[in-house]
Design a protein around this motif. Structure first.
Motif, PDB file in Angstrom:
ATOM      1  N   LEU B 644       9.780   8.745  72.389  1.00 18.46           N
ATOM      2  CA  LEU B 644      10.280   8.574  71.025  1.00 18.46           C
ATOM      3  C   LEU B 644      10.028   7.161  70.526  1.00 18.46           C
ATOM      4  O   LEU B 644       9.776   6.947  69.335  1.00 18.46           O
ATOM      5  CB  LEU B 644      11.776   8.901  70.946  1.00 18.46           C
ATOM      6  N   VAL B 645      10.082   6.188  71.416  1.00 21.03           N
ATOM      7  CA  VAL B 645       9.754   4.808  71.024  1.00 21.03           C
ATOM      8  C   VAL B 645       8.294   4.745  70.601  1.00 21.03           C
ATOM      9  O   VAL B 645       7.958   4.190  69.552  1.00 21.03           O
ATOM     10  CB  VAL B 645      10.034   3.827  72.178  1.00 21.03           C
ATOM     11  N   ARG B 646       7.425   5.338  71.412  1.00 18.61           N
ATOM     12  CA  ARG B 646       6.004   5.353  71.066  1.00 18.61           C
ATOM     13  C   ARG B 646       5.780   6.039  69.716  1.00 18.61           C
ATOM     14  O   ARG B 646       4.986   5.597  68.896  1.00 18.61           O
ATOM     15  CB  ARG B 646       5.188   6.054  72.159  1.00 18.61           C
ATOM     16  N   ALA B 647       6.503   7.136  69.504  1.00 21.76           N
ATOM     17  CA  ALA B 647       6.351   7.872  68.239  1.00 21.76           C
ATOM     18  C   ALA B 647       6.751   7.001  67.048  1.00 21.76           C
ATOM     19  O   ALA B 647       6.103   7.016  66.003  1.00 21.76           O
ATOM     20  CB  ALA B 647       7.183   9.149  68.267  1.00 21.76           C
ATOM     21  N   GLN B 648       7.829   6.225  67.228  1.00 15.85           N
ATOM     22  CA  GLN B 648       8.241   5.312  66.161  1.00 15.85           C
ATOM     23  C   GLN B 648       7.185   4.242  65.910  1.00 15.85           C
ATOM     24  O   GLN B 648       6.877   3.907  64.769  1.00 15.85           O
ATOM     25  CB  GLN B 648       9.574   4.630  66.526  1.00 15.85           C
ATOM     26  N   LEU B 649       6.639   3.701  66.986  1.00 17.25           N
ATOM     27  CA  LEU B 649       5.644   2.632  66.845  1.00 17.25           C
ATOM     28  C   LEU B 649       4.381   3.161  66.169  1.00 17.25           C
ATOM     29  O   LEU B 649       3.825   2.536  65.269  1.00 17.25           O
ATOM     30  CB  LEU B 649       5.323   2.027  68.219  1.00 17.25           C
ATOM     31  N   LEU B 650       3.944   4.337  66.617  1.00 17.79           N
ATOM     32  CA  LEU B 650       2.711   4.914  66.071  1.00 17.79           C
ATOM     33  C   LEU B 650       2.885   5.264  64.592  1.00 17.79           C
ATOM     34  O   LEU B 650       2.069   4.875  63.746  1.00 17.79           O
ATOM     35  CB  LEU B 650       2.347   6.161  66.891  1.00 17.79           C
TER      36      LEU B 650
END
Lengths: 163, 796, 289
Positions: B644-650
C-alpha cells in the motif's frame, strides 16, 4: 418544455430484460444508476473524457454519459456487476485485486469494461495500453492496472481462450 | 500483521460495485439542488432575478445570498490572524462577484434535470468590473484591485541565522526564479452531498462527508446555530480526495440549510465543469531564491521570496499553503541562515486550498532547482552538491528553528546521506547517467534528474479511537478518519490485528461517522495511519486486557489462565471465539460492554523523506516529454503494508508527473476559466506512465509514535516536479533550465527560442530590492535560461 | 450538466429522416454518433427542440466500392475503418486501406471511435478532424441530401475558408465518395499532440507517386493548427520532380514552414513549428525514409 414525452425502452441488462419509461434527455448512465440500481454506472465528467461511465453495449465499450437511454432500446447492455463471462469477470477481479489496481474504486468499473474488451479480443499489449488510455484514473498511477491486464492477457494466451 | 502486504479489505466491495458513493444514494421525498454561479470574474452584483425560476416545473424554492445574510461565512480551521477573517467566502455572493463559479443562487427542485432547467432562468444583473488576475496588478493594466491599493492580504516571515552575514561572506550568490502553475487534484468522483433532516428535532445527517467530518460537523453546527450533536456527518465511499475533497465548501452548508428549511432530504452532485470552477485550486506560487554559496557548493544562507495567487477568498485553509512552503523550503539541507517572505494575494479566480503535498511540491521544486543551479554554476555534480548540504544523521532530531502553521519544525529521525547513497546504488545512478549520455551522443534527447525532499506527517491534532465488541462478535474499530482510496481500512485493521493477536477478519472498521466517535482530527497530511494507528495500537492493548479480565470473570478463572488466541480466547485450555464470548456475555452479564478507547497525541511531527530519480526523453522535434523511468526511495520508518505504501508512492508520482508536464488551470484576459474539462485540463493517462522502481525503506522508525510510523500519502508527489524538471534540463545538456511547471512542449519551445535569441545570465546578482523590482524579475525570469545556446532542429 | 429537454425521433429510413429534418428545420439536430453533439448538449451549448437519431438507418452504414469510388456511409463508425474485417472485402490498394485505418485509429479513443461517425465528423467540420484532412487531400465528394433532393460537393467547396460548411437546415450528409487512388500512391500521416491520446495540435497528410526514384505526383495537406485544413501548393510544387531521397532535414522543414506561412493563417511560432514537424514527418513517411 417539460419532459412530458416519455418513451418505452426495453433493453437487456446483464442478461435480464428491462422495460422502462424514460424521457429522451436522460442519459444511459443516469438510468442505469437511478432506475436500474446499477451502482457501477457512474458519471465522472459528462463529456466522454474520463470513461468512468463506460459500459458494454452490444459487446463493445461505450460512454454511457454520451448515450441517451432511449437510444439503448433493444441493446444488450453489460455493466461491471455482471460481465457476460462470469469466469472472465472473476479473473479480472482477482487480477485487479492482486496488482493493487484499485484505490478509491470510482473508475474501476470503467476499467473492468475495457479489460474485458481487451481480453475478449486478445489485443496485443501495445494496443491494450492504448485502449486503457481511454479512461482516467487519478489514484493508482495506472501501472497496476496495466500489470493486471498484462497478466490476464498472458493467462488467456496460456489457456488458449478465456482465462 | 504489521509489515505484511495483505490484500486490501476494501477491494471486494469496490470490484462488485457494492458501494456507497454519494451519487447513487437516494432518500424518500428527496429534492435536488442546483447552484447558479457567477458568469463573471469580477462584478458588482445588483440584483438576482429569480421569479421565472421559482415558477418553473418541479421547483420548490429558489434562494439567493440575501436570503441567508445571517449565516456566517465558512471559518478557518486555524485562525493565524483575526485580520484575515474578513477575506472568508460567504455561502452565496451578496454585493460583489469575485470569481467565475461563485455561488449566486440555489434552486431546489424535485428532479436534478428540472433544477438545472430552472437554474437557467435565474437572471443576474451585475455591473462588470475589470478583474485582477496577477499577484501584483501591473501598473499599466486596467485592473481594479479587489482591495484598495493592492491585493496583497498577508505576509509571512520566517527565518533564523544571520542571513546578511552569510551573503556578505559568500563566494557566490546564485539566484533563480521559479513558478508553479495553478493546478488542482481532480478526483474522478466529483463532490456531492445529501442532507437528511432529522424527523423530530432540529438537526440533520450529511452524507458525502470525507477528510475531516468532525471539524466540518463543528463548523456546520456553528453556522446553522445547531447543537453539535444534532449534526451527523456520514462518510460512504469517496472517489479520491488528495486534499481537495472533504473541506467544508459553501455547497455543503447550502444543502443542509435547504434541507432544514424545507424539511426534506436535499441532494447536490457537482458536475465536472462546476468542479473545475468550485473546488479548491492549489499551487500557483512564484518563488524567488537567492543563495549564498561557498566555492565548494555549500549553502551558507538562503533567502526565499514567495508570492501566492490565492484566488478570490480565503477558505478553510486560509494562508496555510504559503506558510508550509516557507517552512519546508530548506528541505533536507542544513542551511545555516534562512529567511523567507511570502506574500499572499487575492485575485479574481477560484479560491485555493491544499492539494497533496501542499506547499511542499512547490517548495521542493524551487529548492531542488536551486541545488541544480548551484551545481551548474560551479561545475559540480548535482548529487555532490546535495551531499555537501545534507543534514547529517548526528544532527537528528534536527531543529529547524522555525514553525510551520504554529508548530516547531523538527525533523524527527533519519540519515539523509545514507538514503541518498542507498538510492544511488539500488537504482544504479551512474549507469543510468552513462546510458543517458550515450543516447545523447547518438542524438537522442534523454536526461536523468535527481531530487530529494523531506515530507511532513501531521501530528497537530490528537486522535481518538474505540474498539468495541459488537453484537455479531466482531470487534469494531471506530475512527473518525476517512477512507479516500488509500487503503486505510486495511492498514488500520492490520494494526489492530497485530495489537490483539487476532486475525483480521475478527474486526470491522467503522469510519467517518461522527455519531460513533466523539473526536477525530481527520485524514490529511498523511496522518491517518500514524495517528489513528497509534491510537489503535494503544486501544488494542487496553482491549486485550479487558478481554482477558471479562473472560476470566465470566468463567471464574484467574486472568493468568486466559490467553488471547486463535479466533478469540483460550480459557483454561478451552477455545472460545468472539461470537461465543459475546453470546456468553449476553446471557451471563448482558450489561457488560467490552470497549476500549484510546487517544493519541504527539508533540512532534514525523518526517518521512526520500529521493526521486526521473529519466525522461524529449522528442527533439515536437518537444513532448516522456518520462521513461521513475525511481523512488522512501524512508517511512515502518511500513504497515508495504504494497500500500508503494501504491501511494506510485499513484502520487504519476499525479506529480501530471503536475510537472501537463496540468495547468488557465484564464482568459477577462478572467474566464479556460480549463473546465478534462479535455483542457490534461492529466496523465496510461500511455504517459513510466516504468517504476520503488524502494520502501524502514531504517529510521519515527520516535514520535509507538510503532515508528511515518506517513505515506505525499512522498510520491512531493519531488516529482523537481526530478522531472532536472531530467529535462539534463536531456538538453543543461543548456536550458526549466523553472516553471508544467513543462509543456510549448513552454520548452519558447525556452529554447529564447535561449537561441537572447542574452542570458548563468545567475543573477542577489538583490535586496523592493517588491516591485523583484516582481518584475519574476515576470521576465521564470524560465530564465543559462548562457549556452542550442537550436532545435524541426526536421530531425 | 444535464441537457435541456427535447423531442426524440428515431426514423427507420432515410426518407423519413429527411422529412423530419425538413419539418424541424429551425430547431432540429441530427444525432449521429453523438460524441461531439451530446457533450455540447450536456453543457447546454446546444439546446435543440428536436433530435433526429440516425442510428437505426441501416442504409447509412454501408461501406462499398462502386466504379472505383469508395463510398462511405455517413453513419460508418470511425472504428469500422480500423477493422480489417470491414475494410478487407473492399479490395482497396493496401497502402490506401492502411491509411484509412491509421487515420481512423488516430481519432479520440476506442469508445469514442466505436460510436463516432464519419458523417458526423464532416458535418462538425472541426479543424482537428482527421476526415477533413483526408477529404481535402483526396478531393472527396460529399453527398448531401434533403427532402428536396440530393447534391454532391467537392470537399474543398463544402468547407469554407472560415470553417463553415455549406450545410443548410434540413440537409444531411449521407455519404462520402472518394475515388480509389491507384496502387502507386504512397502515403504519410503524422499527428502531433502535447501528449499521446490528447487533442491534436497539428497533423499532416502527404501522398506521392514516384517515377525513376523521383517524385512525380504529390499532394500535401496540413491541419489542426490552422482554422481549416489546407493544401500546401508551394510545397507540392517544390517537391515535385525532386529525388525521393530528398533531404528530409532542414530544407524540407524550411520550405514546409514557408508554405504554411504562405497560407497566411498567422500562426504563432510554436504552431508554425509543429506544422512544419508534422509535414516533414508525413512527407518523409510517404517517401519511405
Amino acid at each position: 418544455m417539460e419532459d412530458t414525452e416519455l418513451h418505452t425502452v426495453s433493453f437487456k441488462l446483464n442478461g435480464h430484460v428491462q422495460v422502462l419509461q424514460v424521457a429522451p434527455r436522460r442519459s444511459l448512465t443516469h438510468v442505469l444508476d437511478q432506475e436500474c440500481g446499477m451502482k457501477s454506472a457512474r458519471v465522472g465528467c459528462g463529456q466522454g473524457d474520463c470513461g468512468s461511465c463506460t459500459v458494454s453495449v452490444d459487446g463493445v465499450p461505450i460512454r454511457g454519459c454520451l448515450l441517451f437511454a432511449v437510444q439503448a432500446d433493444g441493446a444488450d447492455i453489460r455493466t461491471a456487476e455482471a460481465l457476460a463471462d462470469p469466469a472472465m469477470l472473476a479473473a479480472i477481479r482477482k487480477a485487479f485485486k492482486k496488482h493493487r489496481a484499485i484505490q478509491c474504486g470510482y473508475c474501476t468499473p470503467g476499467f473492468m469494461i475495457l479489460a474485458e474488451y481487451i481480453l475478449r479480443n486478445a489485443l496485443p499489449l501495445d494496443q491494450a495500453v492504448q485502449t486503457l488510455s481511454a479512461n482516467l484514473c487519478r489514484c493508482t498511477g495506472y501501472s497496476p492496472i496495466v500489470s493486471a491486464v498484462t497478466e490476464l492477457l498472458a493467462l488467456r494466451a496460456e489457456n488458449g481462450c478465456g482465462p | 500483521m504489521i509489515g505484511r502486504s495483505v490484500d486490501r479489505l476494501e477491494d471486494d466491495d469496490l470490484l462488485r460495485a457494492n458501494t456507497r458513493f454519494v451519487g447513487s444514494l437516494a432518500f424518500e421525498d428527496m429534492l435536488h439542488m442546483h447552484v447558479v454561479r457567477s458568469p463573471y470574474a469580477h462584478a458588482r452584483l445588483k440584483t438576482v432575478i429569480v421569479d421565472k425560476a421559482a415558477m418553473a416545473p418541479g421547483v420548490i424554492a429558489v434562494w439567493v445570498g440575501n436570503d441567508i445574510r445571517d449565516l456566517s461565512p465558512i471559518g478557518f480551521r486555524r485562525v493565524p490572524d483575526r485580520d484575515l477573517l474578513q477575506y472568508r467566502q460567504r455561502l452565496m455572493a451578496l454585493e460583489e462577484l469575485r470569481y467565475v463559479g461563485e455561488p449566486v443562487a440555489i434552486v431546489l427542485a424535485t428532479d436534478p434535470y428540472l433544477a438545472e432547467d430552472a437554474g437557467r432562468l435565474v437572471a443576474i444583473d451585475a455591473e462588470i468590473l475589470p478583474p485582477v488576475l496577477d499577484c501584483e496588478p501591473r501598473p499599466d493594466s486596467r485592473s481594479e484591485p479587489l482591495l484598495r491599493g493592492r491585493n496583497e492580504i498577508a505576509r509571512i516571515e520566517k527565518g533564523y541565522g544571520d542571513i546578511e552575514a552569510a551573503f556578505a561572506a559568500a563566494d557566490h550568490k546564485i539566484s533563480i526564479s521559479c513558478q508553479i502553475a495553478r493546478q488542482t487534484a481532480v478526483p474522478l468522483e466529483t463532490r456531492g452531498a445529501i442532507a437528511v433532516p432529522h424527523a423530530h428535532a432540529a438537526g440533520f445527517d450529511l452524507y458525502g462527508a470525507a477528510k475531516v467530518p468532525h471539524a466540518n460537523r463543528q463548523e456546520l453546527a456553528k453556522i446553522l446555530s445547531l447543537d453539535i450533536d444534532s449534526v451527523v456527518l456520514r462518510e460512504g465511499h469517496a472517489g479520491g480526495g488528495f486534499g481537495v475533497r472533504g473541506e467544508l465548501y459553501p455547497e455543503d452548508v447550502l444543502v443542509a440549510f435547504a434541507a432544514l428549511r424545507l424539511g426534506r432530504p436535499v441532494k447536490w452532485i457537482e458536475d465536472r465543469s462546476e468542479h473545475f470552477l468550485a473546488i479548491n485550486h492549489s499551487r500557483d506560487q512564484m518563488i524567488h531564491l537567492d543563495a549564498a554559496v561557498s566555492e565548494g557548493g555549500v549553502i551558507a544562507g538562503l533567502h526565499a521570496r514567495l508570492a501566492t495567487d490565492q484566488g478570490a477568498y480565503l477558505r478553510t485553509h486560509e494562508i496555510k499553503v504559503s506558510d508550509l512552503s516557507c517552512a519546508f523550503l530548506p528541505g533536507p539541507y542544513r542551511i545555516p541562515a534562512y529567511r523567507a517572505t511570502a506574500t499572499v494575494h487575492l485575485t479574481n479566480k477560484t479560491p485555493c486550498g491544499t492539494y497533496r503535498a501542499p506547499g511542499r511540491f512547490e517548495a521542493t521544486f524551487a529548492m531542488e532547482r536551486m541545488i541544480d543551479a548551484i551545481a551548474a554554476a560551479l561545475a559540480l555534480d548535482p548529487v555532490e552538491v546535495r551531499r555537501r548540504n545534507l543534514i547529517s544523521a548526528a544532527e537528528m532530531p534536527f531543529e529547524r528553528k522555525i514553525e510551520a502553521t504554529g508548530k516547531r519544525v523538527v525533523y524527527d529521525s533519519g540519515d539523509y546521506r545514507q538514503t541518498l547513497e542507498t538510492a544511488i546504488e539500488a537504482f544504479d545512478l551512474p549507469e543510468l547517467r552513462r546510458a543517458a549520455e550515450e543516447r545523447r551522443r547518438e542524438g537522442e534527447c534523454v536526461g536523468i534528474g535527481v531530487a530529494m525532499f523531506v515530507e511532513k506527517t501531521d501530528t497537530a491534532l490528537h486522535e481518538t479511537v474505540r474498539l468495541e465488541l459488537a453484537s455479531d462478535g466482531k470487534i469494531e474499530i471506530v475512527t473518525g478518519t476517512s477512507s479516500l482510496g488509500q487503503g486505510m481500512e486495511t492498514a488500520l485493521t492490520q494494526i489492530a490485528a497485530d495489537g490483539l493477536g487476532l486475525p483480521m477478519d475478527a474486526f470491522r472498521l467503522v469510519r467517518g461517522q461522527t455519531d460513533r466517535i466523539a473526536q477525530s482530527g481527520g485524514t490529511f497530511a498523511s496522518r491517518t495511519t500514524l495517528m489513528a494507528g497509534s491510537a489503535i495500537h494503544e486501544a488494542s492493548r487496553i482491549f486485550r486486557q479487558k478481554l482477558i479480565e471479562v473472560s476470566a470473570a465470566l468463567y471464574g478463572v484467574t486472568t493468568g489462565e486466559v490467553t488471547v488466541h486463535g479466533e478469540g480466547c483460550c480459557i483454561d485450555g478451552r477455545s472460545l471465539n468472539l461470537l461465543q464470548l459475546r453470546a456468553a456475555l449476553d446471557t451471563a452479564a448482558p450489561d457488560t460492554q467490552l470497549v476500549a478507547e484510546a487517544d493519541f497525541s504527539s508533540g512532534a511531527m514525523a518526517c518521512p523523506y526520500g529521493v526521486h530519480i526521473a529519466q525522461v526523453k524529449v522528442d527533439p522535434d515536437d518537444l513532448s516529454v516522456m518520462v521513461e523511468k521513475y525511481h523512488i526511495a522512501y524512508e517511512i520508518g515502518r511500513a504497515v503494508n508495504p504494497d500500500l505504501v508503494r501504491a501511494q508512492l506510485l499513484g502520487g508520482a504519476v499525479q506529480g508527473i501530471g503536475g510537472a508536464l501537463m496540468e495547468e488551470i488557465s484564464f482568459s484576459a477577462d478572467g474566464q476559466p479556460l480549463t473546465i474539462s478534462f479535455a483542457h485540463y490534461v492529466t496523465p493517462r496510461t500511455v504517459d506512465v513510466p516504468a517504476f522502481d520503488i524502494l520502501v525503506l524502514e531504517d529510521w522508525p519515527s520516535p514520535t509514535n509507538p510503532l515508528g510510523l511515518k506517513g505515506a500519502g505525499e512522498g510520491g508527489i512531493n519531488a516529482a516536479g523537481a526530478a522531472v524538471a532536472a531530467a529535462v534540463e539534463d536531456a538538453f545538456g543543461a543548456t536550458i533550465a526549466p523553472r516553471r511547471l508544467p513543462i509543456t512542449p510549448k513552454s520548452l519551445f519558447d525556452l529554447l527560442a529564447r535561449t537561441d535569441s537572447a542574452h542570458t545570465r548563468a545567475s543573477w546578482p542577489a538583490r535586496q530590492g523592493s517588491a516591485t523590482e523583484w516582481d518584475s524579475h519574476f515576470r521576465n525570469a521564470a524560465d530564465d535560461t543559462s548562457s549556452f545556446c542550442r537550436g532545435i532542429n524541426p526536421a530531425r | 450538466m444535464y441537457p435541456a429537454p427535447f423531442l426524440y425521433h428515431r426514423p427507420s429510413g432515410l426518407h423519413q429522416a429527411l422529412e423530419l429534418l425538413s419539418r424541424h428545420k429551425t430547431d432540429g439536430v441530427i444525432l449521429a454518433g453523438g460524441q461531439s453533439l451530446v457533450p455540447r448538449m450536456n453543457l447546454r451549448q446546444e439546446t435543440p427542440k428536436n433530435v433526429v437519431d440516425l442510428n437505426r438507418i441501416a442504409d447509412l452504414s454501408t461501406l462499398a466500392v462502386v466504379d472505383d469510388v469508395l463510398e462511405i456511409g455517413a453513419m460508418v463508425r470511425h472504428q469500422s475503418l480500423c477493422w480489417d474485417a470491414e475494410v478487407s472485402g473492399l479490395s482497396l490498394p493496401s497502402g490506401f486501406a492502411q491509411l484509412l485505418g491509421r487515420m481512423a485509429g488516430a481519432i479520440g479513443n476506442l469508445p469514442i471511435r466505436l460510436r463516432g461517425t464519419i458523417g458526423g465528423s464532416l458535418a462538425n467540420a472541426s479543424p482537428k478532424a482527421q476526415w477533413a484532412l483526408l477529404s481535402l487531400l483526396l478531393d472527396a465528394d460529399i453527398v448531401i441530401e434533403n427532402a428536396g433532393g440530393a447534391r454532391c460537393e467537392r470537399y474543398a467547396e463544402f468547407l469554407n475558408r472560415d470553417g463553415r460548411t455549406t450545410l443548410k437546415p434540413g440537409d444531411m450528409i449521407t455519404r462520402v465518395k472518394i475515388k480509389v487512388p491507384s496502387a502507386h500512391w504512397r502515403y504519410g500521416f503524422a499527428q502531433l499532440a502535447p501528449q499521446q491520446n490528447r487533442p491534436t495540435s497539428a497533423f499532416a497528410l502527404a501522398a506521392v507517386t514516384l517515377q525513376d526514384a523521383c517524385v512525380r505526383d504529390c499532394r500535401i495537406a496540413v491541419g489542426a493548427c490552422t482554422p481549416v485544413p489546407c493544401r500546401l501548393q508551394a510545397l507540392e510544387d517544390w517537391l515535385s520532380g525532386r529525388p525521393a531521397s530528398v533531404d528530409g532535414g532542414n530544407d524540407l522543414a524550411d520550405v514546409a514552414k514557408a508554405a504554411v506561412r504562405q497560407q497566411a493563417f498567422d500562426l504563432e511560432p510554436y504552431l508554425e513549428h509543429l506544422a512544419a514537424v508534422a509535414i516533414t514527418r508525413a512527407v518523409a513517411q510517404a517517401l519511405g525514409h
